[in-house]
Design an enzyme around this catalytic site. Structure first.
Site, mmCIF file in Angstrom:
data_model
loop_
_atom_site.group_PDB
_atom_site.id
_atom_site.type_symbol
_atom_site.label_atom_id
_atom_site.label_comp_id
_atom_site.label_asym_id
_atom_site.label_seq_id
_atom_site.Cartn_x
_atom_site.Cartn_y
_atom_site.Cartn_z
ATOM 1 N N CYS A 115 0.776 -1.259 -0.207
ATOM 2 C CA CYS A 115 0.056 0.176 -0.079
ATOM 3 C C CYS A 115 0.891 1.268 -0.183
ATOM 4 O O CYS A 115 2.085 1.160 0.406
ATOM 5 C CB CYS A 115 -0.962 -0.084 1.316
ATOM 6 S SG CYS A 115 0.190 0.023 2.654
ATOM 7 N N TYR B 234 -5.210 -13.690 -4.222
ATOM 8 C CA TYR B 234 -4.662 -12.996 -2.972
ATOM 9 C C TYR B 234 -5.336 -13.480 -1.708
ATOM 10 O O TYR B 234 -6.572 -13.674 -1.561
ATOM 11 C CB TYR B 234 -4.628 -11.517 -2.842
ATOM 12 C CG TYR B 234 -4.354 -10.716 -1.579
ATOM 13 C CD1 TYR B 234 -3.258 -11.015 -0.804
ATOM 14 C CD2 TYR B 234 -5.075 -9.648 -0.953
ATOM 15 C CE1 TYR B 234 -2.738 -10.350 0.344
ATOM 16 C CE2 TYR B 234 -4.520 -9.040 0.075
ATOM 17 C CZ TYR B 234 -3.574 -9.437 0.658
ATOM 18 O OH TYR B 234 -3.010 -8.799 1.750
ATOM 19 N N HIS C 231 -2.536 -12.129 4.893
ATOM 20 C CA HIS C 231 -2.965 -10.962 5.842
ATOM 21 C C HIS C 231 -4.378 -11.000 6.180
ATOM 22 O O HIS C 231 -4.823 -10.025 6.927
ATOM 23 C CB HIS C 231 -2.638 -9.776 5.045
ATOM 24 C CG HIS C 231 -1.178 -9.636 4.552
ATOM 25 N ND1 HIS C 231 -0.931 -9.517 3.195
ATOM 26 C CD2 HIS C 231 -0.037 -9.515 5.123
ATOM 27 C CE1 HIS C 231 0.477 -9.196 3.238
ATOM 28 N NE2 HIS C 231 0.725 -9.510 4.399
ATOM 29 N N ASP D 281 3.580 -9.448 9.307
ATOM 30 C CA ASP D 281 4.202 -9.453 8.053
ATOM 31 C C ASP D 281 5.126 -8.177 7.843
ATOM 32 O O ASP D 281 6.498 -8.364 7.654
ATOM 33 C CB ASP D 281 3.379 -9.328 7.039
ATOM 34 C CG ASP D 281 4.070 -9.469 5.706
ATOM 35 O OD1 ASP D 281 5.051 -10.248 5.595
ATOM 36 O OD2 ASP D 281 3.417 -9.232 4.528
#
Lengths: 688, 685
Positions: free
Chosen positions: B31, B170, B173, B266
């Site tokens: 991001c 994806y 997370h 992470d």
């Protein structure tokens, strides 16, 4: 119908400096979560208010420089000429209906972190900024003060270019540099801009004078001032400094827009403040100035409005929230149909749009923010596309709104409610402490439906799948709401909380239905909106020993976004509710519960005779499933469509339920959307 | 200079399905707070990374449908064709340098409250959304599952049209519907999409197969998967379902991008984790699949990278933060100048941009997010505009960066610091528990300056108005930093805290300079970033009885935005620091601190022998005031904390900005380029 003559006074024109408002209905500046980010949505929303009869329609706060900006919070923006077209579009929309357009230029100082521009904020003195960000303001020197004044002049000139009729100088809500200079706790300067009140007012006076000189020939100059901060001697108060400031500047602006500060006091929710709650603070203003005065107080009653004018409290009826709940409030009075007014319930869901940086929504008005992108108008709706009948099962907020809007479209609507009154969760929740005005969600719709011959309401009418199918409506909407879960599943516990069989667990539904609790009571709030706090408040007021446990760091955490959190937690503490934040509930025994610290997982046991888990709600969709099953392989054709709406689809706010009902009514019989169901405006990519 | 041959392995091309990466440097999706909101800023930032040698440059997560709407987070968006041009611009920039462009398509499910679209969020089973919004996701039925697959397929086709070479599925997370289906905690279904791992992985497999079928002919299809959630038996583990899943789908995708979950794990900060902290979790993956594997671990050392490849841990060196701190990291290795690498310090200020919905920033790299709007390049700067000399007073982060960047421009620079070593607050703070890597801010700049003949650094050189004037530089920069206030003044107490007697008061500056407290310590944190928590930690480590009082409801509240809050408060509690939240400190007398509840106003007293206010900092502006008093002062500027105290990132940015703008014509009006919303037509045409 012609309007009642006793309301004539509300429709008198009012001169404001060089311009004239066509009536006394004045939409004060208010944020909306659209601003520069969703510009046509913002412009159309304002235009609809002008259409609805508001004589003056203002912007939200408008940033006047990249050196003081609120990103990612979405306000309007007038940093340079590139920003003019968005605001000009808004002005055009307002002028199309003969209303005046006002703008509130703002320099936020310590109220802005400048996270986008990365400029250093500035203010009267060097301090950390108000937001909890690792950013300090620098103290303004004389060159900064000159630059600051020029920013205001530039903004005024650009505003005039955009077509605005009224230009504000904003010293309210403790949000702007001008107000920060006024404050003796923020301003410890030793030059001519600090010290005495006269010195602290100097900058405000200068900006007023500058603005007047720059654009005062054709534009009215308004001042928005907080006359009381509700901080006693620590702040500005209506009796002392607030009055003195108004006395000092009395005849300088063309209009006084006065209120209490901070924003959470100005926009107090109905749970804590009544209509007209600001009157006692602002009524002195008219005695000090001859200029017109605007005040607010979440006014929705035309009789109260008349008394405000006749009683000399104000000249213009200011409104933010009432104009959001009903953009056509003035027109409804003008047309002699005041019972059609959709009254604001004072829930402050509108404010959450601004806090969460998304377009505003409204519990009462599902078209708010949808005027441009979905083409929804608050008063008009397309006529039905076919002569069809609709059976709506459930008369909660979603079912009522669906029935109302379908009725308005001309459909033949049957609304069946299992209970003995309409309202569903609204009827239940409005009996909780402080929420009585929420009942307006049901009251408005019940009245509207009662006027429609094509909508039939049946109470005490629980339906089975077979009865629904036998009814042979063309369309069936299942609107059966939701029930609070008893098993503790929610955000923090994804699986049911281990429970001993004979533990006493009462859900909020049980408590609202009057099931008796025995103390000590534990309320476990993994929901974070109002229900957990209200359960604790209600049970404590009934005399129980109550402990409120939440994994969040504070009580009713999400109500920060409705500006209620401080009041709610204070009330619970004052009532003697024991509060245990930052703990999960991990085990339930017959007379105790086990808690785990969110950080260390350290366990503790609390005595508990009644556990009230407020964690999530289970959709009540049994009827829907039974109908689907009954239809499988049945010879009978069945309804053309069967839909789930509102909380029985996905539990949410009352606003979301009303929106779900409205959307169903809008979309029935229309071609289905392929792709994104609304219009968007994207950034225009630079050529290079 | 030619690159060291031991690094050759890093520059081998690697085939990923139908495409080939030119080397092993792989910028994983991250991001950046720009995305769809600041599109050319985003595109140029990615382009600069390709220029800097990253062979694969990916987007952040990209929404595929309004029912997974993360507004106001400014990630990527590919809801329909209207969104293609923004992403195509990014691809074009990346392709200019022969790199591959990757896109992380995502449906966020219960992670998105759909604040903008107002659609009901979707999940495997009914559950409130992850944020505290009063919104619940609804359980997906079969038609919803079909729709989700169709959205993924449509988005993959649009991504292909935009020019992407690598298309992600994806499942990492906890941020995607696919990940939620995989999770036993989130998936309570009883149909073929719930129950066994095979069932929970069904949707994942289907979307993967759909994507391969849709675009696999020309695009590599990558998977991003968290192999361990660090939740023990409650979650996915590398020994359990993490491994089983890769065994199940091992050869299906063209690439495995693996990490640990959630995001805070992470992207752990250097305060809590070292370089390579994920290696033990992901090292099994290559033994289970023949497909190339990407892993991350905040790698900045080329030697560590080589060992990861040679030891068969990964095929690609994945990086988010190191590529932000130095977009030219690969190129610097390639050009034989690894000592020029600007190493990530692991502070996570980058993450705070995303959390605030504003463009990313970086402590080490002041040009991050400024590439397009200000035209700042991380490795190039305009040559000097004149032969003026510059004297910089203060060798903290702002002064050092100003000196470095002015030096690159060719100016004659002298930098003087009163301390016996350079670094200013960075030198001090890097000695606090866990912050040693923060020293890199000074190290990088000191090394660069040491290579410049035109920059002279003098330590132990206190300057006065007189010596500054005497020095005779054409321009003076005051970068003298700030000091923590002693009077408790700050947000909660604008006029300071009443102290009735001469108490033992120590500031963070005193503690960092070695001062020791006496007796029970009360630390009042009205600052809310890291300093209050760190001083408490340091003193508690030294055996003191410490109570941290704060008006906030959590310790170090702002560190929510750097993903550290939970770890910080947990550590303080484990150490036995007393914590009193939601209280202001209003007075100090008779060995007691008076605390006032921010809600009820009730006051109480706690024992306090040493009081440590961590409330605000005052600019050190005495030199500026002294210069202003001179009749004929030299032209001077005040930058960094000396102007307004802020983050180290802000100080470095200020130093850089000064160097960029020195001698250039002043900006009139908005000092950067913007892309505004294009007004739609009304009524619709």
């Amino acid at each position: 119908m012609p309007r009642d003559s006793r309301y004539d006074i509300l429709f008198e024109p009012v001169q404001i400096g060089p311009v004239t408002a066509p009536n006394r209905f004045y939409q004060v500046p208010h944020c909306n979560g659209m601003g520069h980010q969703y510009p046509s949505s913002m412009a159309e929303m304002r235009g609809v208010k002008a259409e609805g009869g508001w004589g003056v329609v203002n912007t939200e706060e408008v940033e006047i420089s990249h050196t003081s900006e609120l990103s990612g919070v979405i306000e309007s923006r007038l940093w340079d000429d590139a920003d003019i077209p968005v605001l000009a579009k808004m002005v055009d929309k307002i002028h199309a209906h003969g209303a005046l357009a006002g703008i509130e230029p703002a320099h936020l100082g310590a109220g802005a972190a400048n996270n986008y521009s990365r400029e250093i904020p500035m203010g009267p003195s060097a301090r950390p900024i108000d937001l909890m960000e690792p950013v300090h303001t620098r103290a303004m020197d004389k060159a900064d003060i000159r630059a600051f004044r020029k920013m205001h002049v530039d903004a005024a000139l650009r505003s005039k270019k955009a077509g605005f009729d009224i230009i504000y100088v904003y010293a309210g809500h403790d949000m702007t540099t001008l107000m920060h200079f006024l404050s003796h706790t923020r301003n410890d300067r030793t030059d001519e801009y600090g010290g005495s009140l006269e010195n602290r007012v100097r900058l405000l006076r200068e900006v007023l004078e500058d603005t007047k000189e720059a654009v005062g020939d054709t534009c009215a100059i308004a001042i928005r001032l907080a006359v009381d901060e509700l901080k006693g001697e620590d702040g500005i108060s209506a009796k002392v400094q607030g009055r003195e400031i108004v006395e000092m500047l009395a005849e300088l602006p063309d209009l006084w827009d006065v209120n209490v500060s901070g924003w959470e006091n100005d926009s107090a929710p109905s749970r804590f403040s009544e209509e007209g709650f600001q009157n006692d603070y602002i009524r002195f203003v008219k005695s000090v100035t001859s200029k017109p005065v605007v005040g607010v107080g979440r006014f929705t009653s035309p009789d109260t409005m008349v008394s405000m004018i006749k009683g000399g409290v104000m000249d213009l009826i200011g409104a933010a929230r009432p104009s959001i709940a009903d953009p056509f409030l003035p027109k409804k009075i003008a047309e002699g149909r005041i019972e059609d007014i959709r009254e604001c319930i004072g829930c402050n869901i509108c404010v959450t749009g601004d806090f969460l940086c998304a377009p505003m929504r409204c519990t009462q008005n599902p078209t708010m923010g949808e005027e441009w992108r979905k083409g929804w108008h608050p008063e008009r709706i397309a006529p039905k596309s076919a002569d069809e009948s609709v059976l709506v099962v459930g008369a909660g907020p979603a079912g009522l709104e669906a029935a109302r809007a379908l009725g308005q479209r001309g459909y033949d609507v049957t609304l069946a409610e299992a209970g003995n009154k309409v309202g569903g969760r609204v009827a239940v929740e409005s009996d909780l402490p402080g929420l009585s005005q929420w009942r307006r969600v049901a009251d408005y719709r019940e009245y509207q439906i009662s006027q429609m011959p094509n909508v039939n309401l049946y109470l005490n009418s629980a339906l089975t799948a077979e009865q629904v199918l036998e009814f042979e409506a063309d369309h069936v909407a299942i609107v059966t709401g939701s029930k609070w879960a008893a098993n503790g599943i929610g955000r923090t516990n994804r699986l049911a909380i281990p429970t001993i069989a004979d533990a006493t667990i009462l859900t909020p539904d049980d408590i609202c239905a009057g099931k008796p609790a025995t103390g000590p009571v534990i309320v476990f709030d993994d929901d974070y909106y109002y229900m957990g706090g209200l359960m604790a408040e209600k049970l404590r007021m009934e005399g129980h020993e109550v402990t409120y446990v939440t994994p969040a760091a504070d009580v009713s955490h999400w109500t920060h976004n409705t500006m209620e959190q401080g009041r709610i937690q204070t009330r619970l503490m004052e009532l003697g509710v024991n509060i245990v934040p930052l703990h999960n509930l991990v085990g339930i025994d017959a007379d105790s519960v086990e808690l785990a610290c969110m950080y260390t997982d350290r366990r503790q046991t609390l005595a508990c005779r009644t556990l009230v888990p407020v964690t999530m709600r289970d959709p009540v969709a049994k009827l829907f499933r039974e109908i689907t099953t009954a239809q499988d392989g049945a010879e009978r054709a069945g309804p053309r469509s069967l839909s789930l709406i509102g909380d029985c689809l996905a539990p949410g706010t009352i606003a979301a339920a009303v929106y779900g009902g409205h959307r169903y009514a809008r979309e029935l019989g229309e071609p289905p959307f392929d792709g994104v169901p609304f219009r968007r405006e994207l950034p225009l990519l630079a050529a290079d | 200079m030619a690159r060291d041959p031991r690094y050759d392995v890093l520059f081998e091309p690697v085939k990923i399905g139908p495409v080939t990466a030119r080397n092993r440097f792989y910028q994983v999706p991250h991001c950046n707070g720009m995305g769809r909101g600041y599109p050319s800023s985003m595109a140029e930032m990615r382009r600069v990374k390709a220029e800097g040698g990253w062979a694969v440059v990916c987007t952040e997560e990209v929404e595929i449908h309004p029912s997974g709407d993360n507004s106001p987070w400014a990630g990527g968006r590919l809801w329909d064709d209207q969104d293609i041009p923004i992403l195509a611009r990014m691809c074009d920039g990346i392709h200019e340098f022969g790199s591959l462009a990757g896109i992380e398509l995502n449906h966020s499910g219960r992670m998105a409250a759909n604040r903008y679209s107002r659609e009901a969020p979707l999940a495997p089973s009914p559950i409130p959304v992850s944020s505290h919004d009063p919104v619940q996701a609804r359980a997906m039925d079969k038609s919803d599952i079909r729709a989700l697959r169709a959205w993924h397929r449509a988005a993959a086709l649009r991504a292909q049209r935009a020019g992407f070479d690598v298309v992600y599925v994806y499942a990492g997370h906890h941020l995607s519907t696919i990940a939620h289906f995989l999770s036993r905690r989130h998936n309570h279904r009883s149909d073929e999409y719930g129950g066994s791992l095979e069932n929970r992985a069904r949707l994942f497999r289907e979307v993967l197969e759909d994507t391969i079928e849709a675009v696999g002919d020309t695009c590599a299809v990558a998977v991003r998967f968290s192999v361990d959630e660090l939740l023990g038996p409650d979650g996915i583990t590398r020994d359990g379902e993490g491994r089983e899943l890769i065994e199940m789908l091992g050869e299906l995708p063209d690439l495995w991008d693996v990490n640990i979950s959630d995001w805070a794990n992470d992207s752990a900060t250097s305060r809590f984790k070292s370089e390579g902290f994920q290696t033990d979790y992901i090292s099994f993956v290559k033994s289970v699949t023949t497909k190339p594997v990407v892993g991350v671990g905040r790698f900045t050392s080329p030697d560590t990278m080589v060992s990861l490849i040679k030891n068969g841990i990964v095929d690609f060196i994945g990086a988010a933060r190191p590529s932000i701190a130095d977009p030219f990291l690969p190129r610097k290795i390639e050009e034989g100048r690894p000592e020029d690498i600007r190493e990530c310090i692991g502070c996570n200020v980058c993450v705070s941009g995303d959390q605030h919905f504003v463009p990313i920033r970086c402590t080490q790299n002041p040009t991050m997010g400024e590439e397009w709007r200000r035209g700042w390049h991380p490795d190039r700067i305009a040559p000097k505009a004149s032969d003026k000399s510059v004297l910089i007073v203060g060798a903290g982060p702002a002064g050092l960066e100003a000196a470095r960047a002015l030096g690159e421009r060719g100016y004659q620079v002298t930098i003087a610091d009163e301390a016996d070593r350079a670094g200013g607050r960075v030198a001090q703070e890097a000695r606090l528990p866990g912050l040693s890597e923060w020293g890199r801010v000074a190290d990088h700049r000191l090394y660069r300056i040491s290579q410049m003949a035109n920059v002279d650094l003098f330590c132990e050189s206190e300057m006065t108005a007189a010596t500054i004037t005497e020095f005779g530089a054409d321009h003076v920069v005051l970068a003298t930093g700030s000091t923590w206030t002693r009077d408790g003044r700050g947000r909660a107490n604008p006029a300071g805290i009443a102290v009735l007697e001469d108490k033992h008061i120590l500031t963070p500056d005193d503690i960092m300079s070695g001062a020791a407290p006496e007796g029970p310590v009360v630390l009042f944190d009205d600052d809310h970033y890291y300093m209050g928590g760190l001083i408490a930690e340091k003193l508690r480590n030294a055996g003191h009885d410490v109570t941290l009082v704060t008006p906030a409801t959590e310790v170090s509240a702002w560190t929510v935005d750097t993903l550290e809050q939970h770890a910080i408060q947990s550590r303080l509690m484990a150490l036995g620091v007393g914590i009193v939240t939601a209280h202001n400190m209003t007075g100090l007398s008779d060995g007691a601190a008076t605390l006032r509840c921010i809600y009820s106003g009730q006051t109480r007293q706690i024992v306090c022998s040493t009081f440590i206010p961590v409330t605000m900092r005052m600019p050190r502006d005495d030199l500026a005031r002294a210069l202003r008093k001179l009749d004929n002062p030299p032209p001077f500027a005040v930058i960094g904390d000396a102007l307004a105290p802020g983050t180290i990132a802000a100080a470095v940015h200020a130093g850089h900005q000064f160097a960029r703008e020195f001698g250039e014509p002043p900006a009139d009006g908005v000092s950067f380029r913007r892309e505004l919303i294009e007004l739609g037509q009304w009524p619709a045409t």
